[in-house]
Scaffold this motif. Structure first.
Motif, PDB file in Angstrom:
ATOM      1  N   PRO A 376       0.801  -1.230   0.000  1.00  8.40           N
ATOM      2  CA  PRO A 376       0.000   0.000   0.000  1.00  8.40           C
ATOM      3  C   PRO A 376       0.833   1.279   0.000  1.00  8.40           C
ATOM      4  O   PRO A 376       0.417   2.278  -0.577  1.00  8.40           O
ATOM      5  N   ASN A 377       2.003   1.263   0.633  1.00  5.06           N
ATOM      6  CA  ASN A 377       2.815   2.487   0.663  1.00  5.06           C
ATOM      7  C   ASN A 377       3.785   2.583  -0.498  1.00  5.06           C
ATOM      8  O   ASN A 377       4.581   3.520  -0.576  1.00  5.06           O
ATOM      9  N   GLY A 378       3.740   1.612  -1.405  1.00  2.00           N
ATOM     10  CA  GLY A 378       4.561   1.673  -2.600  1.00  2.00           C
ATOM     11  C   GLY A 378       6.008   1.307  -2.403  1.00  2.00           C
ATOM     12  O   GLY A 378       6.823   1.476  -3.305  1.00  2.00           O
ATOM     13  N   SER A 379       6.391   0.774  -1.251  1.00  2.00           N
ATOM     14  CA  SER A 379       7.800   0.494  -0.993  1.00  2.00           C
ATOM     15  C   SER A 379       8.284  -0.788  -1.648  1.00  2.00           C
ATOM     16  O   SER A 379       9.481  -0.954  -1.859  1.00  2.00           O
ATOM     17  N   LYS A 380       7.380  -1.706  -1.988  1.00  2.00           N
ATOM     18  CA  LYS A 380       7.768  -2.975  -2.586  1.00  2.00           C
ATOM     19  C   LYS A 380       6.859  -3.296  -3.761  1.00  2.00           C
ATOM     20  O   LYS A 380       5.652  -3.012  -3.739  1.00  2.00           O
ATOM     21  N   VAL A 381       7.438  -3.889  -4.788  1.00  2.00           N
ATOM     22  CA  VAL A 381       6.699  -4.429  -5.928  1.00  2.00           C
ATOM     23  C   VAL A 381       7.129  -5.876  -6.071  1.00  2.00           C
ATOM     24  O   VAL A 381       8.328  -6.179  -6.058  1.00  2.00           O
ATOM     25  N   TYR A 382       6.177  -6.778  -6.191  1.00  2.00           N
ATOM     26  CA  TYR A 382       6.477  -8.190  -6.386  1.00  2.00           C
ATOM     27  C   TYR A 382       6.055  -8.607  -7.792  1.00  2.00           C
ATOM     28  O   TYR A 382       4.950  -8.281  -8.233  1.00  2.00           O
ATOM     29  N   ALA A 383       6.947  -9.297  -8.494  1.00  3.46           N
ATOM     30  CA  ALA A 383       6.682  -9.723  -9.863  1.00  3.46           C
ATOM     31  C   ALA A 383       6.914 -11.221  -9.968  1.00  3.46           C
ATOM     32  O   ALA A 383       7.974 -11.717  -9.577  1.00  3.46           O
ATOM     33  N   SER A 384       5.944 -11.943 -10.492  1.00  4.22           N
ATOM     34  CA  SER A 384       6.072 -13.398 -10.606  1.00  4.22           C
ATOM     35  C   SER A 384       6.287 -13.798 -12.055  1.00  4.22           C
ATOM     36  O   SER A 384       5.800 -13.145 -12.975  1.00  4.22           O
ATOM     37  N   SER A 385       7.027 -14.876 -12.246  1.00  6.81           N
ATOM     38  CA  SER A 385       7.319 -15.394 -13.575  1.00  6.81           C
ATOM     39  C   SER A 385       6.958 -16.867 -13.642  1.00  6.81           C
ATOM     40  O   SER A 385       7.542 -17.678 -12.925  1.00  6.81           O
ATOM     41  N   ARG A 402      15.484  -6.798  -4.738  1.00  8.92           N
ATOM     42  CA  ARG A 402      15.980  -7.076  -3.395  1.00  8.92           C
ATOM     43  C   ARG A 402      16.121  -8.570  -3.109  1.00  8.92           C
ATOM     44  O   ARG A 402      16.966  -8.970  -2.321  1.00  8.92           O
ATOM     45  N   ALA A 403      15.257  -9.368  -3.707  1.00  6.11           N
ATOM     46  CA  ALA A 403      15.290 -10.802  -3.406  1.00  6.11           C
ATOM     47  C   ALA A 403      14.621 -11.561  -4.534  1.00  6.11           C
ATOM     48  O   ALA A 403      13.826 -11.004  -5.304  1.00  6.11           O
ATOM     49  N   ILE A 404      14.964 -12.838  -4.642  1.00  4.87           N
ATOM     50  CA  ILE A 404      14.335 -13.748  -5.596  1.00  4.87           C
ATOM     51  C   ILE A 404      13.787 -14.924  -4.806  1.00  4.87           C
ATOM     52  O   ILE A 404      14.527 -15.619  -4.113  1.00  4.87           O
ATOM     53  N   ASP A 422      -3.059  -3.929   5.420  1.00  7.93           N
ATOM     54  CA  ASP A 422      -2.062  -3.485   6.404  1.00  7.93           C
ATOM     55  C   ASP A 422      -0.636  -3.576   5.868  1.00  7.93           C
ATOM     56  O   ASP A 422       0.321  -3.189   6.550  1.00  7.93           O
ATOM     57  N   GLY A 423      -0.473  -4.103   4.652  1.00  5.77           N
ATOM     58  CA  GLY A 423       0.827  -4.167   4.014  1.00  5.77           C
ATOM     59  C   GLY A 423       1.748  -5.249   4.520  1.00  5.77           C
ATOM     60  O   GLY A 423       2.891  -5.348   4.079  1.00  5.77           O
ATOM     61  N   ALA A 424       1.290  -6.096   5.421  1.00  5.76           N
ATOM     62  CA  ALA A 424       2.173  -7.078   6.043  1.00  5.76           C
ATOM     63  C   ALA A 424       2.392  -8.320   5.189  1.00  5.76           C
ATOM     64  O   ALA A 424       3.432  -8.974   5.309  1.00  5.76           O
ATOM     65  N   ARG A 425       1.430  -8.665   4.349  1.00  2.71           N
ATOM     66  CA  ARG A 425       1.528  -9.892   3.572  1.00  2.71           C
ATOM     67  C   ARG A 425       1.193  -9.617   2.101  1.00  2.71           C
ATOM     68  O   ARG A 425       0.288  -8.851   1.785  1.00  2.71           O
ATOM     69  N   ALA A 426       1.960 -10.280   1.232  1.00  2.00           N
ATOM     70  CA  ALA A 426       1.636 -10.301  -0.188  1.00  2.00           C
ATOM     71  C   ALA A 426       1.211 -11.715  -0.539  1.00  2.00           C
ATOM     72  O   ALA A 426       1.839 -12.686  -0.098  1.00  2.00           O
ATOM     73  N   TYR A 427       0.163 -11.837  -1.325  1.00  2.00           N
ATOM     74  CA  TYR A 427      -0.367 -13.134  -1.732  1.00  2.00           C
ATOM     75  C   TYR A 427      -0.161 -13.274  -3.235  1.00  2.00           C
ATOM     76  O   TYR A 427      -0.880 -12.657  -4.036  1.00  2.00           O
ATOM     77  N   MET A 428       0.847 -14.056  -3.610  1.00  2.00           N
ATOM     78  CA  MET A 428       1.239 -14.205  -5.007  1.00  2.00           C
ATOM     79  C   MET A 428       0.836 -15.585  -5.504  1.00  2.00           C
ATOM     80  O   MET A 428       1.199 -16.607  -4.897  1.00  2.00           O
ATOM     81  N   SER A 440      10.420  -9.106   5.489  1.00  3.25           N
ATOM     82  CA  SER A 440      11.629  -9.924   5.280  1.00  3.25           C
ATOM     83  C   SER A 440      11.758 -10.428   3.849  1.00  3.25           C
ATOM     84  O   SER A 440      12.802 -10.977   3.486  1.00  3.25           O
ATOM     85  N   ASP A 441      10.706 -10.277   3.027  1.00  3.29           N
ATOM     86  CA  ASP A 441      10.681 -10.815   1.664  1.00  3.29           C
ATOM     87  C   ASP A 441      10.925 -12.325   1.672  1.00  3.29           C
ATOM     88  O   ASP A 441      11.672 -12.852   0.845  1.00  3.29           O
TER      89      ASP A 441
END
Length: 632
Positions: A376-385, A402-404, A422-428, A440-441
């Protein structure tokens, strides 16, 4: 409350907006089939300026008129400097370093086959191959290539050795500076400096400068004899013929750039940089010098990387331009508007708005990023392949990876992701729903389902999934335990996307043939309206649903339909004037603009569009890319 994120899988491409309360101007992230997530400035809506290349980018050079850039990855790619698109390639044998003659008619390439190739750029043919092999060494490393202003002198620096597991024999490493006649293409002589990390030629062609690390050694071009030295540490060199200056960059943990008057060999200024100066670039007017490099982390990993902006008048370093990887070389466009950094890692070229001194570029994300999720705050972007079976965690400000995270299986599936409010979890969605701790990514769990879309309740406690097979099943899962709480069915309309209202948790199931309004507990369809959508997005306040409606018949145009989410009434139609078989849609966090990524037709190109929701005005981005979008 800011909406977390919405996204859709359309064929192999997705669209997403990244809301943010960060002070930086919004960016549009576009994930398509290439090796990067491309980034657009939402204010100028300019072309993406990150260009993925197959292989490690080693060097670049601009044509005399500034219209073309030549990029070396072993192959020499010809790139349109204005549109940042690859337009062709030149034959080579592992091109490592590129240089252009001042008149722009010849390109010189130091190749891995231990020769310098000369290209006639008027005919795009190879004019000469000049071998530089001296002895039967095990290892050859080309460190630099210099060409005089009139093209009459070529100087190549190399390091050769026969070192092995038991050390190096006497006399190794073996440094060379090879002089080549730029008219006859014959080797004139070979000079043996103690080291040779870089070379340069004086404006009068009389002196060859060799960076040896601790100082700069001078050699007479006419005889190859040592003629003096300059007490300035140097690992990289750059000559400004117009100003009569030699610039030397150096450093181990921090860096330094020295300005040297060529006529007197006097150091007239020094600028400190926060990182070793690994590459130098000069603006066409000579007023600005860029010193690129990376700081060390724990004396091993290189990060962060940046180009220090130095005023040549004062030799004072100003702002640092973030770079997306270790800069192997720097070049400034002929109009002075862009700084191009050839990144040795990752494999892409980053173009920097030189007037803005900030990157509007791309983020390395592995092969073929297909879907995104953002905090939500734009600090992380997650991209899946789905190709590599991995998820890349990307810094939302610097665009650095930052991480793979890996979740490989024989067959990889992707879908519409979500981040908890709340920005705590990403569901990919990648072989199930991978639950990522955003602090922690790290993948901290997996929801044992294979859905095509996921959404998270406003309190971040419940995860809703829309199954892939069958697409009539919606499930509710505990965010704490990742166990299924309950499930239900919706109409059999071959749905593709699940949305959740940011104000009341109402669910919306999006299909090509319908939009279903769904009560979350128990799962119950309250209303069904037609037609359906290629993709849809909710306004930040949840009052409107914007539907990218499929064309009613082949050859007809697509429209964006705005529905009232309370009654399902059609409130407004936005005409985009184009036909597309697929696409994706997103809305800015302020609810003022829509962005559309439209899939190309069989004979067309992808389109990225911006719609002003107040006026209905449509603006096109200068790009043929198509994919998922995130806005920050």
């Amino acid at each position: 409350m800011l909406r977390t994120q919405l996204q859709v899988l359309i064929g192999s491409s997705l669209l997403l907006f990244l809301p943010s309360n960060l002070p930086a101007a919004p960016y549009v992230f576009l994930a398509g089939g290439g090796g990067t997530v491309s980034v657009f400035d939402t204010q100028s809506f300019g072309e993406t300026v990150s260009i993925p290349y197959p292989g490690v980018v080693l060097s670049e050079a601009f044509s005399a008129d500034g219209a073309k850039a030549y990029i070396s990855t072993g192959t020499i790619f010809v790139t349109n400097a204005a549109t940042h698109r690859i337009t062709g390639a030149l034959p080579s044998h592992g091109a490592r370093i590129l240089r252009l003659s001042a008149d722009g008619t010849r390109l010189f390439a130091a190749n891995a086959d231990r020769s310098v190739w000369v290209y006639d750029l008027t005919t795009n043919t190879v004019k000469a191959r000049i071998p530089y092999l001296v002895r039967d060494a095990t290892y050859y490393s080309v460190t630099d290539l210099a060409v005089s202003g009139d093209g009459s002198l070529i100087v190549l620096s190399t390091i050769e050795n026969n070192c092995g597991e038991f050390g190096c024999p006497p006399g190794d490493p073996f440094a060379l500076a090879t002089e080549i006649d730029g008219n006859s293409y014959q080797v004139i002589r070979r000079i043996h400096p103690p080291n040779a990390s870089a070379v340069a030629i004086s404006p009068d062609n009389q002196t060859i400068y060799v960076a040896t690390g601790g100082n700069i050694q001078k050699y007479a071009a006419s005889t190859g004899a040592l003629s003096g030295s300059i007490a300035a540490a140097a690992n990289t060199l750059l000559v400004d013929s117009a100003a009569g200056r030699l610039y030397a960059g150096s450093g181990s943990t921090t860096g330094q750039v020295s300005a040297i008057v060529i006529a007197t060999d006097q150091v007239v200024g020094q600028a400190g940089t926060p990182h070793p100066a690994a590459a130098l670039g000069l603006s066409p007017d000579g007023a600005t010098l860029y010193a690129g490099g990376c700081a060390r982390t724990n004396n091993s990993a290189w990060y962060p990387c940046a180009a220090a902006v130095i005023s040549t008048a004062t030799m004072q370093a100003g702002a640092a331009v973030p770079l997306l990887g270790f800069p192997g070389s720097l070049a400034v466009s002929r109009n002075g508007a862009e700084l191009w950094a050839g990144n040795a890692t990752p494999t892409q070229v980053t173009a920097v708005g030189a007037k803005l001194n900030r990157v509007v570029g791309g983020a390395e994300s592995g092969f073929s990023p297909y879907s995104l999720a953002v905090t939500p705050n734009g600090s992380k972007v997650y991209a899946s392949s789905p190709i590599s079976g991995s998820i890349s965690a990307i810094d939302g400000q610097t665009f650095a990876r930052r991480a793979i995270l890996s979740a490989p299986t024989t067959f990889n599936t992707v879908g519409e992701n979500a981040v908890s409010p709340d920005g705590a979890r990403a569901y990919m969605i990648l072989n199930g729903v991978q639950v990522i701790d955003t602090a922690s990514d790290q993948i901290v769990g997996t929801i044992a389902d294979v859905p095509q879309s996921v959404a998270v309740s406003n309190d971040s406690q419940t995860v809703f999934t829309l199954d892939l097979f069958p697409s009539t099943s919606v499930g509710a899962w505990s965010a704490a335990t990742l166990q299924k709480l309950y499930s239900g069915t919706v109409a059999n309309d071959i749905a593709s996307r699940l949305l959740i209202s940011p104000v009341n948790n109402r669910l919306f199931v999006i299909a090509d043939s319908s939009i279903q309004f769904v009560r979350p507990q128990p799962i119950q369809v309250l209303k069904r309206i037609t037609p359906g959508c290629l993709d849809a997005v909710l306004s930040p306040d949840g009052s409107l649903l914007y539907c990218l409606a499929p064309a009613p018949s082949g050859g007809a145009i697509n429209n964006v339909l705005a529905y009232d989410t309370a009654a399902g009434a059609l409130m407004r139609t936005y005409s985009i004037g184009l036909f597309a078989p697929g696409g994706s849609i997103a809305i800015t966090p302020d609810g003022a603009s829509l962005f559309l990524s439209l899939e190309p037709t069989a004979y067309g190109q992808g389109v990225l569009e911006k719609i002003d929701l107040a006026t209905g005005a449509v603006q096109d981005a200068n790009t043929a890319l198509y994919g998922q979008i995130a806005i920050q």
